[in-house]
Structures are given as C-alpha cells and as structure tokens.
Design an enzyme around this catalytic site. Sequence first.
Site, PDB file in Angstrom:
ATOM      1  N   ALA A 127       0.752  -1.171  -0.048  1.00 32.17           N
ATOM      2  CA  ALA A 127      -0.075  -0.026  -0.061  1.00 32.17           C
ATOM      3  C   ALA A 127       0.768   1.260   0.179  1.00 32.17           C
ATOM      4  O   ALA A 127       1.526   1.671   1.015  1.00 32.17           O
ATOM      5  CB  ALA A 127      -0.912  -0.155   1.214  1.00 32.17           C
ATOM      6  N   ILE A 160      -5.237  -0.293  -4.196  1.00 27.94           N
ATOM      7  CA  ILE A 160      -4.511  -1.526  -3.634  1.00 27.94           C
ATOM      8  C   ILE A 160      -4.738  -2.866  -4.198  1.00 27.94           C
ATOM      9  O   ILE A 160      -6.021  -3.284  -3.745  1.00 27.94           O
ATOM     10  CB  ILE A 160      -4.296  -1.180  -2.000  1.00 27.94           C
ATOM     11  CG1 ILE A 160      -4.007   0.055  -1.675  1.00 27.94           C
ATOM     12  CG2 ILE A 160      -3.558  -2.459  -1.570  1.00 27.94           C
ATOM     13  CD1 ILE A 160      -2.815   0.771  -2.280  1.00 27.94           C
ATOM     14  N   GLU A 244       9.217  -4.984  -9.282  1.00 28.49           N
ATOM     15  CA  GLU A 244       8.082  -4.844  -9.515  1.00 28.49           C
ATOM     16  C   GLU A 244       7.750  -4.370 -10.999  1.00 28.49           C
ATOM     17  O   GLU A 244       7.256  -4.853 -11.814  1.00 28.49           O
ATOM     18  CB  GLU A 244       7.469  -3.630  -8.795  1.00 28.49           C
ATOM     19  CG  GLU A 244       5.900  -3.244  -9.296  1.00 28.49           C
ATOM     20  CD  GLU A 244       5.393  -2.221  -8.394  1.00 28.49           C
ATOM     21  OE1 GLU A 244       5.640  -1.941  -7.373  1.00 28.49           O
ATOM     22  OE2 GLU A 244       4.194  -2.070  -8.555  1.00 28.49           O
ATOM     23  N   GLN A 281      -2.221  -9.351 -47.800  1.00 22.73           N
ATOM     24  CA  GLN A 281      -0.879  -9.064 -47.107  1.00 22.73           C
ATOM     25  C   GLN A 281      -0.821  -8.044 -45.840  1.00 22.73           C
ATOM     26  O   GLN A 281      -0.018  -8.306 -45.258  1.00 22.73           O
ATOM     27  CB  GLN A 281      -0.145  -8.146 -48.500  1.00 22.73           C
ATOM     28  CG  GLN A 281       1.412  -8.176 -48.333  1.00 22.73           C
ATOM     29  CD  GLN A 281       2.106  -7.421 -49.426  1.00 22.73           C
ATOM     30  OE1 GLN A 281       1.552  -6.451 -50.076  1.00 22.73           O
ATOM     31  NE2 GLN A 281       3.149  -7.807 -49.643  1.00 22.73           N
ATOM     32  N   GLN A 338      -8.183  -5.882 -33.586  1.00 27.01           N
ATOM     33  CA  GLN A 338      -8.701  -5.620 -34.857  1.00 27.01           C
ATOM     34  C   GLN A 338      -8.573  -6.953 -35.658  1.00 27.01           C
ATOM     35  O   GLN A 338      -9.432  -6.995 -36.668  1.00 27.01           O
ATOM     36  CB  GLN A 338      -7.598  -4.813 -35.461  1.00 27.01           C
ATOM     37  CG  GLN A 338      -7.991  -4.076 -36.775  1.00 27.01           C
ATOM     38  CD  GLN A 338      -9.071  -2.938 -36.549  1.00 27.01           C
ATOM     39  OE1 GLN A 338      -9.392  -2.500 -35.111  1.00 27.01           O
ATOM     40  NE2 GLN A 338      -9.951  -2.837 -37.222  1.00 27.01           N
ATOM     41  N   GLY A 342     -15.245  -8.278 -35.078  1.00 21.36           N
ATOM     42  CA  GLY A 342     -16.297  -8.029 -34.070  1.00 21.36           C
ATOM     43  C   GLY A 342     -15.968  -9.117 -33.020  1.00 21.36           C
ATOM     44  O   GLY A 342     -16.324  -8.919 -31.594  1.00 21.36           O
TER      45      GLY A 342
HETATM   46  C1  LIG Z   1      -5.084  -1.829 -11.392  1.00 22.14           C
HETATM   47  C2  LIG Z   1      -4.249  -1.042 -10.487  1.00 22.14           C
HETATM   48  C3  LIG Z   1      -3.666  -1.566  -9.351  1.00 22.14           C
HETATM   49  C4  LIG Z   1      -2.583  -1.020  -8.658  1.00 22.14           C
HETATM   50  N1  LIG Z   1      -2.032  -1.739  -7.671  1.00 22.14           N
HETATM   51  C5  LIG Z   1      -1.432  -0.836  -6.703  1.00 22.14           C
HETATM   52  C6  LIG Z   1      -0.839  -1.530  -5.636  1.00 22.14           C
HETATM   53  O1  LIG Z   1      -1.122  -2.607  -5.184  1.00 22.14           O
HETATM   54  N2  LIG Z   1      -0.220  -0.699  -4.393  1.00 22.14           N
HETATM   55  C7  LIG Z   1      -0.042   0.548  -4.937  1.00 22.14           C
HETATM   56  O2  LIG Z   1       0.631   1.325  -3.989  1.00 22.14           O
HETATM   57  N3  LIG Z   1      -0.504   1.198  -5.899  1.00 22.14           N
HETATM   58  C8  LIG Z   1      -1.209   0.545  -6.967  1.00 22.14           C
HETATM   59  N4  LIG Z   1      -1.592   1.078  -8.264  1.00 22.14           N
HETATM   60  C9  LIG Z   1      -1.494   2.626  -8.225  1.00 22.14           C
HETATM   61  C10 LIG Z   1      -0.423   2.898  -9.295  1.00 22.14           C
HETATM   62  O3  LIG Z   1       1.128   2.412  -8.896  1.00 22.14           O
HETATM   63  C11 LIG Z   1      -0.665   4.389  -9.651  1.00 22.14           C
HETATM   64  O4  LIG Z   1      -1.700   4.347 -10.395  1.00 22.14           O
HETATM   65  C12 LIG Z   1       0.310   4.950 -10.608  1.00 22.14           C
HETATM   66  O5  LIG Z   1       1.807   4.788  -9.927  1.00 22.14           O
HETATM   67  C13 LIG Z   1       0.191   6.358 -10.982  1.00 22.14           C
HETATM   68  O6  LIG Z   1      -0.282   7.217 -10.091  1.00 22.14           O
HETATM   69  P1  LIG Z   1      -1.418   7.816 -10.227  1.00 22.14           P
HETATM   70  O7  LIG Z   1      -2.716   7.001 -10.408  1.00 22.14           O
HETATM   71  O8  LIG Z   1      -1.697   8.880  -8.949  1.00 22.14           O
HETATM   72  O9  LIG Z   1      -1.506   8.799 -11.166  1.00 22.14           O
HETATM   73  P2  LIG Z   1      -0.806  10.562 -11.229  1.00 22.14           P
HETATM   74  O10 LIG Z   1       0.387  10.564 -10.596  1.00 22.14           O
HETATM   75  O11 LIG Z   1      -1.993  11.356 -10.792  1.00 22.14           O
HETATM   76  O12 LIG Z   1      -0.347  10.652 -12.854  1.00 22.14           O
HETATM   77  C14 LIG Z   1      -1.516  11.333 -13.637  1.00 22.14           C
HETATM   78  C15 LIG Z   1      -0.769  11.486 -15.240  1.00 22.14           C
HETATM   79  O13 LIG Z   1       0.377  12.487 -15.051  1.00 22.14           O
HETATM   80  C16 LIG Z   1       1.437  11.943 -15.258  1.00 22.14           C
HETATM   81  N5  LIG Z   1       2.718  12.621 -14.528  1.00 22.14           N
HETATM   82  C17 LIG Z   1       2.702  12.490 -13.230  1.00 22.14           C
HETATM   83  N6  LIG Z   1       3.771  13.218 -12.895  1.00 22.14           N
HETATM   84  C18 LIG Z   1       4.503  13.361 -14.026  1.00 22.14           C
HETATM   85  C19 LIG Z   1       5.794  14.290 -14.429  1.00 22.14           C
HETATM   86  N7  LIG Z   1       6.517  14.368 -13.222  1.00 22.14           N
HETATM   87  N8  LIG Z   1       6.182  14.292 -15.687  1.00 22.14           N
HETATM   88  C20 LIG Z   1       5.180  13.917 -16.776  1.00 22.14           C
HETATM   89  N9  LIG Z   1       4.010  13.322 -16.294  1.00 22.14           N
HETATM   90  C21 LIG Z   1       3.851  13.212 -15.114  1.00 22.14           C
HETATM   91  C22 LIG Z   1       1.342  10.424 -15.185  1.00 22.14           C
HETATM   92  O14 LIG Z   1       2.295   9.739 -16.023  1.00 22.14           O
HETATM   93  C23 LIG Z   1      -0.108  10.158 -15.645  1.00 22.14           C
HETATM   94  O15 LIG Z   1      -0.074  10.136 -17.219  1.00 22.14           O
HETATM   95  C24 LIG Z   1      -2.407   0.233  -8.724  1.00 22.14           C
HETATM   96  C25 LIG Z   1      -3.061   1.107  -9.891  1.00 22.14           C
HETATM   97  C26 LIG Z   1      -4.008   0.452 -10.856  1.00 22.14           C
HETATM   98  C27 LIG Z   1      -4.738   1.233 -11.858  1.00 22.14           C
END
Ligand SMILES: Cc1cc2nc3c(=O)[nH]c(=O)nc-3n(C[C@H](O)[C@H](O)[C@H](O)COP(=O)(O)OP(=O)(O)OC[C@H]3O[C@@H](n4cnc5c(N)ncnc54)[C@H](O)[C@@H]3O)c2cc1C
Lengths: 381, 263
Positions: A127, A160, A244, A281, A338, A342
Amino acid sequence: MDFFDNFLDDTHRALRDTCRRFAEKEIAPHAEEWEEACSFPRALYRKAAEAGVLGIGFPEELGGGGGGALHAVMACEGMMYGRSTGVVVGLGSLGIGLPAIIQSENPDLHERFARPVLAGEKIASLAITEPGTGSDVAGLTTRAVRDGDHYVVNGSKLFITSGVRADVLTTLVRTGEDVHGGLTFLVIEKDMPGVRVSRALKKTGWWASDTAELSFEDVRVPIANRCGEEGSGFVTLMRNFQTERLGLAAYGSATAEIAFEEARRYVKERRAFGKPISAFQVTRHKLADMATRVLAAKTLTYQIAHRMDQGDYIPTEVSMAKNVAAETAVSVTYDAVQLFGGMGYMRETWVERLSRDARLIPIGGGTQEIMKEIIAKSMGL
Amino acid sequence: MKIAVIIKQTPDTETVVKINDAGNDIVGTGVKYVMSPYCEFAVEEALRTKEKLGGEVVVVSLGPDRVLETIRTALAMGCDRAIHLKDPAYEGGDGQATAKALAAALKTVSPDIVFAGKQAIDGDQSQVAVRVAELAGLAQATIVTALEIAADGKTAKATRRSEGGGEVVELKLPALISCEKGLNEPRYASLPGIMKAKKKEVKELKPAELGLEGQVGAAGAKAKRVKLLPLAERKAGRRIEAETPEAAAAELVRLLREEAKVL
Ligand SMILES: Cc1cc2nc3c(=O)[nH]c(=O)nc-3n(C[C@H](O)[C@H](O)[C@H](O)COP(=O)(O)OP(=O)(O)OC[C@H]3O[C@@H](n4cnc5c(N)ncnc54)[C@H](O)[C@@H]3O)c2cc1C
C-alpha cells in the site's frame, strides 16, 4: 535449440511448464466465471503454494518457491495461460507485498507474515498510492505518530491490489518531515481496529483481482511491525520497484505474446472474400510486426532479468524494459482485437480480455512518463 | 521398500500430429512431448508409497534423447534416480520387445512394487505393463483406482475399475500396479524439485548390458506397424430447423437413429 538458450536453462523451462500446467488445470476452466465475479476463491492461494508456484523468487527457507528474477519471469509466462491476468496478479500481490518484510531481516516479521503468506494462508498487499498522490510517492500523507511502543496511523490508500481481502498490508507511511527520509514501512494487519476497506473498485481490466481503497483511523500498530529502521522506507521502495517493474515487463511481453498467438491462429481459420484472412498482405504484415515487437520486448525483459540475477542494479534499463513491454502489450493486443473483428470486441474471446488487461501496464508500478523521467535523468542533460 | 515406476514420453494431447511420408509414423519435429498422463498417476502413487513406507523410487523409461526431459520431470516430482534405456537398437519395438527391455532393467532394481500407467496415450495398446509383469514374474493388478499396501510391505489390496463397476483384488508383493485416473492427484514439479533433479543419477543401459542384444527394438518385435490412419476430417455441423422444440427433438432423434446410427 531455442532462440533464448543463452538465457534459459532446463530449470527455467521446466518451471514455466509447471506453472502453465497449473494455470491450465486450476485457473483456465474457471477464468470466465472468476473474471465476471471480479474475484476468485481464497483456497487457490494455498493450492498454488502447495504446487510450488506461488512464491517464485522468494527463499525456500520461508516456504517460498525459490529461484531468481528470470524464474519469476517464467512463472509469470506460464501462469498467464490461466486466461485471467486478474487471477495471476491477485495471486501475485505477495510479489510486491513481501519484499520489504523479507529485507527487514527480522525473524519475527518473517515468521508472523512472510511464512503464512508464502504458504497461501494469508494474503499480502503493498500500500503506497493514496488518493492525493501516486507518481509523486514522496508526497504521501498517511501519517504514523509514535505513542509509546506503538505508531498511531491515520490516512488512506488507493488502488491497492488484493487490498479488499489482504490480511497483511505492507504500508508506506510518513513518520518524519524529511521528504524522503521521513518515510517508513509498517505492516498493518487487516484486523487491527481502525482499518477499513472503504471501497472495492471497478476497473477496465484485471477483473478477477480485487482493488481497494483503504482507510486508517487511529490504527495502533506496534513498533514490532516496522520493516527496518525508521526513515528507511523510500530507499527500500526504490530498490523494490526494480522487481515490480521487471514483473510488469514480464506481464506485458507475455500478454503480447499470447495475443499474437491467438491472432495467428484466428487468421488462418477466419475467411473473407473467399480466402482465409491470412492471405491478405496487410494481415501478414501486421502479424510480422506483432511478432517482431513481441520478440524485442521478450528479449529485453529476459536480458534485464538475467542481469538482475547477476546482482546488477540497473534502474534505467529496467525502466526501458517496462516501457517497451508496456507499448508492446498495448499495441499488439490492439492489433489482435482488430484481426478478430467483431469477435475481438466480445467478452468471450481471450484477446478482448487481454486488450483490457494490457492497458494497466503503462500505468501501474510507475507510469510510462515516470519511466521516461528516470531514463532521462541518467543522461546527464 | 524398493519402488519402481515405468514411464513413457508421448506427444501432448494438444499437439496436432502429422503422419510421415512413409505413412507408418508421426513426424517428430514440432511435436511437444510430455509424460503420458497415466504415467503421472504411476509416479504419484510411487512417491506416496515411499512417503508412507519409506525406501527409494527408481524411474525407468525407454526412448531417445528427448525422453530425458520427461525422466527429469519424474525426478523433479521426487523420484530418487533413473534408468534410461537409450540406444538406437531399442527403437521400433512392439509391446513385447519394449517390455523385455523394461523387465530386464527392472531386474537390476529388484523392486517390491512397480507402478505403470494403464496405457500410453499415443499407441493406446495397453500391452507393455501387462507384459512386463509377466516377464518379470510379478503379480499384477491393472486399471487400479485405489491401492492399499500392508504396513509390512508383503501384500496389497487394489481396487480395479471395470466396465460399469469394479473389483477388489489382493496381491502378494512383488507386484505391478497399472494406474487409472482417479487413483490420485499427481503433484506438480516444484522449482526446488527441478533444481534437485539436475543432480540425480540417470543411468543409461544398453541392450548388451541387459544381455538382450538383437532381442529388443525392431529386431525383437513380433508385430510391426505398417500404416497409420489419419483422423477423419471433421464434417461441418448440421442445424436442425423446426417450428417447435418438440419437432426439433423428434427430428434430432430421427437423424441420430437413421443417419448417425448411434441410437
Ligand atoms: C489496477 C491497479 C492496481 C494498482 N495496484 C497498486 C498497489 O497494489 N499498490 C499501490 O501502492 N499502488 C497501486 N496502483 C497505483 C499505481 O501505482 C498508480 O496508479 C500509478 O503509480 C500512477 O499514479 P496516479 O494514478 O496517482 O497517477 P498520477 O500520478 O496522478 O499521474 C497522472 C498522469 O500524470 C502523469 N505525470 C505525473 N507526474 C509526471 C511528471 N513528473 N512528468 C510527466 N508526467 C507526469 C502520469 O504519468 C499520468 O499520466 C495500482 C493502480 C492500478 C490502476
């Protein structure tokens, strides 16, 4: 002879076989049902542990499956034949949940948490992410305040994996003001008073794996549940991101490979304008491109795993591998859908599921953009 | 307890096999080979017997180089050592020639109990296990779905499946048990097991070492396969159009009776 003979020995291949057999027998027959139910039976953890496919990459002394990074990649490839990425990542959440506990080298934490998790008796989650911060890990605000021989934890965590069912939450919390040096890993147990699953989240893909929002309200966590020294959390996290991200690269290239295999089979069966669609092709060239991208992603993933098994710390290259595999997973599953036409849009096809599952790879474990930041930083610009 | 298990490597059931130009064998290239599923029950039962009564499990298999992979799988599951009957002279045998070689190899082990699959899923002849028992002078129970070995290791009680029913037989050991689905749930080869298997002994035995020169393989065969018949091409399905479910069912029964002749 196999193209990957320079990386893979008999133990790698035999393990991939074992995992594939396990997945085809124990997961695939139920994949539809579990995906639609957005869950799978808890008993599968123990079954996987007994078969020796649960804790690949973790020490045998603690009940793990043994082996290294490349073995873990093989396990992932084999397990994907269960036709449910959700089940695999659900079973696999210990892969990110346990490292901080193992590295604490604290026998008490090993016995209380690592051993039961590796035996499939308890479920572990990692987490880190919060509603207010994801990419900017050091911005997290879940706070742990010392009170005698306890920490009192307040805050919430979002997205999480396995969090709805997890018993063991390896949680990164703020114990001090220093941006990086103020972060610490605590093992929060689900049954501690004040721990609550606020939501089970609905997702694009990975359906069979649950994803939680968790809240902590005055949770009293004994100091004995701390992994390593206070303030060591950020360094531990950065190190563990390497495994990871390699894991996500493995999911990405395996996802792409299966989508390619499915498409190759389908184009020979499906006919249009009086011939199999493989006779066009554009179809042939599309498949040629898909195969090329799959091979590139796989080769890079294997090379990174191989180097990590030699003990190399290579965050730049790991980030590159994750991005290549992520782009490959997304583009190859797109092309596969693709080619299925369908049928590719129907839930009953594997490529449909894979295309949804693939979308997570460029987001989870550090986004595509964050990987590029890491790569760019290494260039001394 | 000296425990032996004879196993065969066969093409995976999922593999699409092609018949060679001569029309008498399958094309080996591109085929994925696995341990014949009934042999897995045999290996599992051998390991359970060892876990209960102690002793050693020796796995014996006949076939070319590629068979080593399947032998390693058995060792990874937990068998202690292996005998690989590998020589061009072993190739091309019938059930009798193969059984002769296996029985001679088993003699070097002098087992109290031998496990085998009830049949191999490629040739489906169900001959080798039976002949091995005969040649080695062992009591035998075939198509076994449950087994109890007495604590003193002198007798065993085997439940056999027969068409629509079953029977229970008591055997004096040494005996051979041919294993049927339902006997047990085979374990998986774990990574630690796979690692250990690399260091376990696999002894190769040539026909001369068994005193069987000129008596095994094609030279020892009394029957020879002359032709393989391909699977019939699957015909397209037929859709029954009818006004009511009753009419559709009646038409289906008529077709099953008159055309398919299965009723
Ligand atoms: C299905 C799923 C499972 C997950 N499991 C876990 C887990 O088990 N434990 C856990 O802790 N987390 C988990 N996560 C969280 C995951 O690690 C985060 O969603 C991820 O790190 C991105 O963080 P955010 O969602 O807050 O996006 P944000 O940080 O809000 O980013 C939003 C956008 O802004 C961009 N961005 C942010 N900073 C910059 C920068 N400096 N330069 C350019 N672009 C930037 C990002 O690339 C993204 O496109 C999970 C997420 C999902 C969807």
